[in-house]
Design a protein around this motif. Structure first.
Motif, PDB file in Angstrom:
ATOM      1  N   HIS A   1       0.841  -1.214   0.000  1.00 53.96           N
ATOM      2  CA  HIS A   1       0.000   0.000   0.000  1.00 53.96           C
ATOM      3  C   HIS A   1       0.867   1.252   0.000  1.00 53.96           C
ATOM      4  O   HIS A   1       1.662   1.463   0.903  1.00 53.96           O
ATOM      5  CB  HIS A   1      -0.913   0.037   1.222  1.00 53.96           C
TER       6      HIS A   1
ATOM      7  N   HIS B   1       1.289   5.530  -1.963  1.00 53.82           N
ATOM      8  CA  HIS B   1       0.853   6.593  -2.871  1.00 53.82           C
ATOM      9  C   HIS B   1       2.162   7.150  -3.416  1.00 53.82           C
ATOM     10  O   HIS B   1       2.685   8.140  -2.899  1.00 53.82           O
ATOM     11  CB  HIS B   1       0.056   7.661  -2.120  1.00 53.82           C
TER      12      HIS B   1
ATOM     13  N   HIS C   1      -8.828   2.505   1.823  1.00 54.33           N
ATOM     14  CA  HIS C   1      -8.388   2.595   3.220  1.00 54.33           C
ATOM     15  C   HIS C   1      -9.578   2.242   4.110  1.00 54.33           C
ATOM     16  O   HIS C   1     -10.634   2.849   3.957  1.00 54.33           O
ATOM     17  CB  HIS C   1      -7.977   4.032   3.584  1.00 54.33           C
TER      18      HIS C   1
ATOM     19  N   HIS D   1      -4.604  -0.585   6.120  1.00 51.47           N
ATOM     20  CA  HIS D   1      -4.708  -0.283   7.558  1.00 51.47           C
ATOM     21  C   HIS D   1      -5.500  -1.326   8.359  1.00 51.47           C
ATOM     22  O   HIS D   1      -4.899  -2.143   9.030  1.00 51.47           O
ATOM     23  CB  HIS D   1      -5.237   1.132   7.799  1.00 51.47           C
TER      24      HIS D   1
ATOM     25  N   ASP E   1       2.767   2.784   2.976  1.00 46.84           N
ATOM     26  CA  ASP E   1       1.880   3.930   2.832  1.00 46.84           C
ATOM     27  C   ASP E   1       2.644   5.020   2.058  1.00 46.84           C
ATOM     28  O   ASP E   1       3.791   4.811   1.665  1.00 46.84           O
ATOM     29  CB  ASP E   1       1.373   4.445   4.184  1.00 46.84           C
TER      30      ASP E   1
END
Ligand SMILES: [Zn+2]
Length: 658
Positions: free
Chosen positions: A70, A72, A219, A256, A307
């Motif tokens: 996960h 970005h 998420h 998460h 993340d």
């Protein structure tokens, strides 16, 4: 049998990370085209395979590439922009406003390039992304040669790449159509989270994912607050709520899942959802600790993710794997929780399954794609080596190895890094370009931070409407004469209300900024019960436009908006130099007097205890009208039997302050 193959990697400690954690030492891996042809003991493979190129791995660890479950990636360009803040202030106060202003295809392209370099160098061969202009992420990633699950973001706010949710949903559909079937890119749809999406968005994105049989990346249950809000708004926690919106009809990858109970873990399991555990991000934002041990025992596919690099602040999976192992031990008070082989499995095979790409990658097994890395284990920080226990090598990798120990990376049968040199990327100029963005963003934020109103606008909290307000106020010792005067025929009462008001005034160093008032209005019904509560945010301009005889005051520049966030959020976001709290009981009438409408407020100040006040107020958009009203207002307050105070205070905060 004798096969011809492209590469034969020999003289390695081969960790297959398959179900049985099979190891071969000395082991070998044969790569043919984009796939693994064979894995096994070196002497056996040498007999079976005729390779165009045989590579001596010099005793390094040969294992599947790490899966960053996960992230970005383009947020590399926002690394270090705002830190040590709560999630809502960080996300809504900083990330989203900056993203709305700066994120463009060029931004995403550059950020992805930087991210890919960082990830290849640290042994990541596949990642799950979610961002705006995901087209650029996919394009750069494919050019660089990495594997990725790329999710186009959909959310209810207007975003850098879409004015509306319908637009971003249409963009996600086109994106999926373009990339579906690509050898490296698995397109996906990314409804950002339940709290940034509507029910309609959650349903529509799930339908889209099902239509194209692609994953849905989101998420879920990141903070306790999110769960609490979900209970309040929907009468249920996050997982049942999204289930109700049919989210789990899709192949879900949920980042998460920090605050989920046993029942919710079973729901995730039952629907085959993958979970991305993000230790650094959860620690840094103090989100809590995900029940990873429980999830693994239940059989969930739990991967590990960094993340975004704005909340981590790096893309280092070695650090993340180590933290996942350590965090689980601390959370369960049990040092046997998430042992090294399990932690490494999460970062490889389980991670691939969490991304719904387990059939392609995540372990070294014949038929899977050749996504593999070589890790040096002879650095000073990683010697000596004990071979008594087969698990020793996993502990070496999880607890002592560093991402810089990764020397070689292959994805889909193609070398991306050989002996620490990148083969598909050119770093020249990237540093300068990144620094150029940082300079522009700095300038933007410096300007914004100078003004309360621009900070208010940045979080979408202001409806800017210049208006004039006429106000006359008097301190009174007794409310009886006022109530009696209101009975007289000269005053026509249009309606009346009863409130308890809790005001927090934020004051700033520069008085020209005005003050910001957060008001909680409790509406009291005729039976004396609180029947409704509303929250309002008002920026009160400091300048007095004009003062009339009899102490009537004309002011302007008030910005009003419903307060969408908590008082705590605004306090942390605006960071006032002083805060004043006021509580009062307010009786309010809307009246007609001499053909003019006014509000009459009869206030009893309880905190601080300042006694009774009567106020006559009116708001208008015309200055001329305001001047007329100022005259009538003084008549009205006198009619009520009060004498306007000599010191006119626009707000009680001034009284409380002096
Ligand atoms: Zn995230």
């Amino acid at each position: 049998m004798n096969h011809t193959t492209d590469f034969l990697l020999t003289n390695a400690i081969v960790l297959t990370m398959d179900k049985n954690l099979t190891q071969f030492e000395p082991g070998a891996v044969a790569v043919s085209g984009d796939s693994i042809l064979a894995v096994g003991p070196e002497d056996e493979l040498r007999q079976q395979v005729q390779a165009r190129e045989t590579i001596d791995c010099q005793g390094k660890v040969l294992m599947p590439g790490l899966i960053n479950a996960h992230t970005h990636v383009p947020m590399t360009l926002l690394r270090g922009l705002a830190d040590d803040l709560r999630l809502d202030v960080w996300l809504l106060g900083y990330m989203m406003p900056v993203e709305r202003r700066f994120v463009s295809p060029d931004f995403v392209r550059l950020g992805t390039l930087l991210g890919c370099i960082e990830m290849i160098r640290s042994g990541v061969t596949c990642f799950a992304d979610m961002y705006y202009y995901e087209e650029e992420v996919a394009r750069v990633t494919a050019e660089v040669g990495m594997r990725a699950l790329c999710a186009q973001t959909v959310l209810k706010f207007h975003s850098p790449d879409a004015e509306s949710f319908e637009e971003s949903l249409a963009a996600a559909r086109e994106f999926i159509q373009r990339w579906k079937g690509h050898e490296l890119i698995e397109p996906a749809v990314g409804p950002h989270s339940p709290y940034t999406c509507t029910e309609e968005i959650l349903r529509a994105t799930a339908e889209l994912a099902v239509e194209f049989d692609v994953p849905l990346h989101t998420h879920l249950a990141e903070t306790a607050q999110e769960v609490e809000n979900s209970r309040q708004d929907h009468d249920m926690p996050v997982i049942p709520y999204v289930k109700k919106q049919n989210l789990f009809d899709a192949k879900v990858l949920a980042a998460h899942c920090v605050h989920v109970d046993d029942g919710e873990i079973h729901t995730l399991m039952h629907h085959g959802a993958g979970v991305a555990h993000n230790p650094s991000s959860n620690l840094k934002l103090a989100s809590g600790t995900a029940p990873v041990k429980k999830m693994l025992e239940t059989g969930l596919n739990v991967g590990i993710g960094t993340d975004g690099p704005a909340s981590n602040n790096d893309l280092d999976m070695f650090e993340e794997v180590r933290l996942a192992a350590l965090l689980a031990k601390n959370a369960t008070n049990d040092p046997t929780s998430v042992p090294a082989p399990v932690a490494l499995t999460m970062a490889t095979r389980l991670g691939a399954h969490a991304l719904h790409l387990g059939h392609l990658t995540g372990s070294l097994e014949p038929g899977k794609r050749a996504d593999l890395i070589l890790v040096e284990i002879d650095g000073l920080h990683n010697i000596p080596h004990f071979r008594r226990d087969a698990n020793g090598v996993y502990a070496q990798l999880v607890y002592a190895a560093k991402s810089t120990d990764v020397s070689d990376v292959m994805v889909n049968g193609r070398w991306l890094m050989r002996n620490h040199s990148l083969l598909t990327l050119d770093e020249t100029d990237l540093r300068k370009q990144a620094q150029d963005y940082a300079r522009q963003i700095d300038a933007f934020l410096i300007e914004r931070e100078q003004s309360v109103i621009s900070k208010l606008i940045a979080i979408g909290g202001a409806t800017e409407a210049e208006s004039f307000e006429v106000q006359v106020k008097a301190h009174i010792s007794d409310s009886t004469p006022i109530l009696a005067a209101l009975e007289k025929p000269e005053i026509e009462i249009l309606y009346s209300r009863h409130y308890h008001e809790y005001d927090s005034y934020f004051l700033f160093e520069d008085p020209d900024q005005g003050s910001l008032r957060y008001r909680e209005d409790e509406y009291i019904d005729p039976d004396g019960n609180v029947s409704d509560i509303r929250y309002r945010l008002t920026l009160i301009g400091q300048e007095q436009e004009q003062r009339y005889p009899n102490n009537a005051l004309l002011s302007r520049s008030r910005y009003l908006a419903p307060a969408a966030h908590s008082l705590r959020f605004y306090r942390e976001y605006f960071n006032p130099t002083k805060e004043i709290s006021i509580e009062k009981d307010r009786l309010r009438w809307r009246v007609l007097f001499k053909g003019t409408e006014f509000y009459i407020n009869l206030d009893r100040l309880d905190k601080p205890e300042l006694g009774y006040f009567v106020e006559v107020k009116s708001r208008t958009w015309s200055r001329r009208d305001a001047e007329h009203k100022a005259e009538v207002a003084t008549d009205l307050i006198q009619f009520l039997g009060a004498t306007p105070d000599e010191i006119i205070t626009k707000d009680y905060s001034t009284l409380a302050y002096s």
